[in-house]
Design a protein around this motif. Sequence first.
Motif, mmCIF file in Angstrom:
data_model
loop_
_atom_site.group_PDB
_atom_site.id
_atom_site.type_symbol
_atom_site.label_atom_id
_atom_site.label_comp_id
_atom_site.label_asym_id
_atom_site.label_seq_id
_atom_site.Cartn_x
_atom_site.Cartn_y
_atom_site.Cartn_z
ATOM 1 N N ALA A 326 4.434 8.796 -15.552
ATOM 2 C CA ALA A 326 3.447 9.876 -15.584
ATOM 3 C C ALA A 326 2.084 9.300 -15.241
ATOM 4 O O ALA A 326 1.702 8.247 -15.740
ATOM 5 C CB ALA A 326 3.409 10.530 -16.964
ATOM 6 N N VAL A 327 1.351 9.981 -14.366
ATOM 7 C CA VAL A 327 0.022 9.527 -13.969
ATOM 8 C C VAL A 327 -0.942 10.702 -13.999
ATOM 9 O O VAL A 327 -0.534 11.871 -13.993
ATOM 10 C CB VAL A 327 0.021 8.903 -12.552
ATOM 11 N N PHE A 328 -2.255 10.381 -14.037
ATOM 12 C CA PHE A 328 -3.299 11.398 -13.983
ATOM 13 C C PHE A 328 -4.062 11.293 -12.671
ATOM 14 O O PHE A 328 -4.469 10.206 -12.274
ATOM 15 C CB PHE A 328 -4.289 11.230 -15.137
ATOM 16 N N CYS A 329 -4.282 12.426 -12.016
ATOM 17 C CA CYS A 329 -5.145 12.450 -10.834
ATOM 18 C C CYS A 329 -6.559 12.768 -11.325
ATOM 19 O O CYS A 329 -7.017 13.902 -11.260
ATOM 20 C CB CYS A 329 -4.667 13.475 -9.816
ATOM 21 N N ILE A 330 -7.255 11.759 -11.811
ATOM 22 C CA ILE A 330 -8.500 12.000 -12.531
ATOM 23 C C ILE A 330 -9.588 12.576 -11.634
ATOM 24 O O ILE A 330 -10.047 13.694 -11.831
ATOM 25 C CB ILE A 330 -8.977 10.712 -13.236
ATOM 26 N N THR A 331 -10.044 11.833 -10.627
ATOM 27 C CA THR A 331 -11.163 12.337 -9.830
ATOM 28 C C THR A 331 -10.722 13.032 -8.544
ATOM 29 O O THR A 331 -11.566 13.481 -7.777
ATOM 30 C CB THR A 331 -12.132 11.195 -9.474
ATOM 31 N N SER A 332 -9.428 13.128 -8.316
ATOM 32 C CA SER A 332 -8.963 13.907 -7.161
ATOM 33 C C SER A 332 -8.557 15.311 -7.573
ATOM 34 O O SER A 332 -8.103 16.096 -6.756
ATOM 35 C CB SER A 332 -7.778 13.199 -6.490
ATOM 36 N N SER A 333 -8.747 15.620 -8.860
ATOM 37 C CA SER A 333 -8.363 16.935 -9.371
ATOM 38 C C SER A 333 -9.368 17.997 -8.925
ATOM 39 O O SER A 333 -10.579 17.791 -8.987
ATOM 40 C CB SER A 333 -8.308 16.906 -10.904
ATOM 41 N N ASP A 334 -8.857 19.133 -8.467
ATOM 42 C CA ASP A 334 -9.745 20.239 -8.098
ATOM 43 C C ASP A 334 -9.667 21.378 -9.111
ATOM 44 O O ASP A 334 -10.066 22.508 -8.837
ATOM 45 C CB ASP A 334 -9.408 20.762 -6.693
ATOM 46 N N GLN A 335 -9.127 21.057 -10.309
ATOM 47 C CA GLN A 335 -9.068 22.053 -11.374
ATOM 48 C C GLN A 335 -10.220 21.858 -12.356
ATOM 49 O O GLN A 335 -10.720 20.751 -12.546
ATOM 50 C CB GLN A 335 -7.730 21.963 -12.122
ATOM 51 N N LEU A 336 -10.634 22.955 -12.977
ATOM 52 C CA LEU A 336 -11.762 22.931 -13.906
ATOM 53 C C LEU A 336 -11.463 22.029 -15.097
ATOM 54 O O LEU A 336 -10.372 22.050 -15.655
ATOM 55 C CB LEU A 336 -12.041 24.355 -14.407
ATOM 56 N N LEU A 337 -12.445 21.206 -15.490
ATOM 57 C CA LEU A 337 -12.315 20.307 -16.639
ATOM 58 C C LEU A 337 -13.549 20.439 -17.521
ATOM 59 O O LEU A 337 -14.673 20.343 -17.036
ATOM 60 C CB LEU A 337 -12.181 18.853 -16.174
ATOM 61 N N ASN A 338 -13.335 20.670 -18.817
ATOM 62 C CA ASN A 338 -14.434 20.729 -19.783
ATOM 63 C C ASN A 338 -14.628 19.350 -20.398
ATOM 64 O O ASN A 338 -13.680 18.751 -20.909
ATOM 65 C CB ASN A 338 -14.129 21.747 -20.881
ATOM 66 N N ILE A 339 -15.869 18.859 -20.352
ATOM 67 C CA ILE A 339 -16.182 17.575 -20.974
ATOM 68 C C ILE A 339 -17.326 17.771 -21.950
ATOM 69 O O ILE A 339 -18.195 18.627 -21.753
ATOM 70 C CB ILE A 339 -16.551 16.497 -19.926
ATOM 71 N N ASN A 340 -17.319 17.016 -23.041
ATOM 72 C CA ASN A 340 -18.367 17.117 -24.045
ATOM 73 C C ASN A 340 -19.655 16.486 -23.527
ATOM 74 O O ASN A 340 -19.648 15.347 -23.059
ATOM 75 C CB ASN A 340 -17.928 16.429 -25.338
ATOM 76 N N LYS A 341 -20.742 17.238 -23.645
ATOM 77 C CA LYS A 341 -22.008 16.796 -23.084
ATOM 78 C C LYS A 341 -22.808 15.959 -24.066
ATOM 79 O O LYS A 341 -23.324 14.907 -23.732
ATOM 80 C CB LYS A 341 -22.837 18.012 -22.655
ATOM 81 N N ASN A 342 -22.952 16.435 -25.310
ATOM 82 C CA ASN A 342 -23.776 15.742 -26.301
ATOM 83 C C ASN A 342 -22.943 14.805 -27.152
ATOM 84 O O ASN A 342 -21.738 14.973 -27.285
ATOM 85 C CB ASN A 342 -24.485 16.748 -27.219
#
Length: 481
Positions: A326-342
Amino acid sequence: MLQNNDEQKKSKLEQISIIPKRDADQKSFCICVPQSRFLSELTWIEEDREKELLPGMVESRGLYPYTPAFAQSDENQSRVNQDTEPGSDFVGTIVRACSTTTNFQVGDHVLGSTSLRAYYSHIMINSQLIICIPSDFPLTNEQSDQTVLIHAATGAAGQMCIQYCQYIGARVIATAGTEEKRRFLREHYGIEHVFNSRDTSFVNDIRQILPQGIDVIVNSLSGNLLKESIKLLAYRGHFVEWGKQDIYHNSNLSMFQLRSDCSFPVNDFISLADHVSPLMRLMLEEAINLFIQRKLRAVEPTVTYEPSQVIEALLRCNSGQVMGKAVFCITSSDQLLNINKNQSNNLLKVVIDNTMFPSEVCNQGTILISGGFGGLGLTISRWMIEERGELEKASNPQQNEWLRLKRTTKEYNAHVDVVQADVTNFQQVHDLIERFQKTCYPIRGIIHSAVVAEDRTLNNLTQEHLSLVLPPTVRGAWYLH
């Protein structure tokens, strides 16, 4: 209740939404492993990229990290060898290279392995630990008379091991946990003898076909299955341990099974990056050359996940039902991703510090210490004030320790609230907690140190004595939890 009088502002945990393929260079991110190590609490957070590269370093983007089973989904997980920086091998593209690094240039596709981290949109790594790979990859046989037993062989490492052994001409025997997996190994790799890895039945099965034993055992099993496997070694056999679960649990092993001039190497591939980086590079180069020569092929199935599926993917990997990689397409993903800002830096600090209670917990709540005026309770109280600055306690003070605590409280401008409650009385415990839950500083942590000190030797223990000493510790823990 002890809290810091210099109260910090409560900052909200804001989120931003990005499309990694489009936004990663402007908004780099990484995985944050919670202090609990529970998969359900994994989050993606912002990450500040280093502005300058150290000599010999490169920065890679667009990683496809391998997905290991690194945590459990609940509190039954082992507390040993838990990763706070998951991920090891990866594929990416060079986006920056140090001026002293001449082997790589921007745009190169690379493969590498790191002991530090891989679940990052960008990773800086020593150029000794990566190699260039051709734009396309994808095998056959030579001859060897050795027999190799590969346990739990349907995983990515197991399948690569099968392919390499078949490439050099070794005879492969395998185990797997389900009939579906065993059928896969027979049909996909042509392995004649595939046995069950979930019990010790494979021992007798293998002895029937190989009474002289196995030359090489590649092991990822643990406990009794490991001990029984060693018994299958032939004279001068090699037991290659790469599961390491028994090692991290400090399990016992009878050395008698290795009496026939056998070896027991422990294979920790990732640590090579820290200790023998040139060897790591040679191994990676050999592996890539075998792919180019079509002596090795891609693991099947290889399942690709989006970053937003990280929890689902890791739960699946931990289920014991999966095959392949199993692998992740981290920066080639074109799907929305929520990341914590603060608070991303604070969250990472909590994981790295591995402290009993994060400062975020202490600054916004109360730490309850039962038995707070016993020797242990008072010591913990002073430590909490000095290290964190917040708590609450109960019981009767020992005068000298109480005076020392008062001095510490004054020195650190902290507040201690002394309350009296019987931890063996459910109603009193309930009322105490309810009282603080209605304040600005609800109870956020509990240290249970209530105890009745009544030491006796084992032969002098009585039911009456046990009835006296156990309730504060056992029943108190049950009520407080």
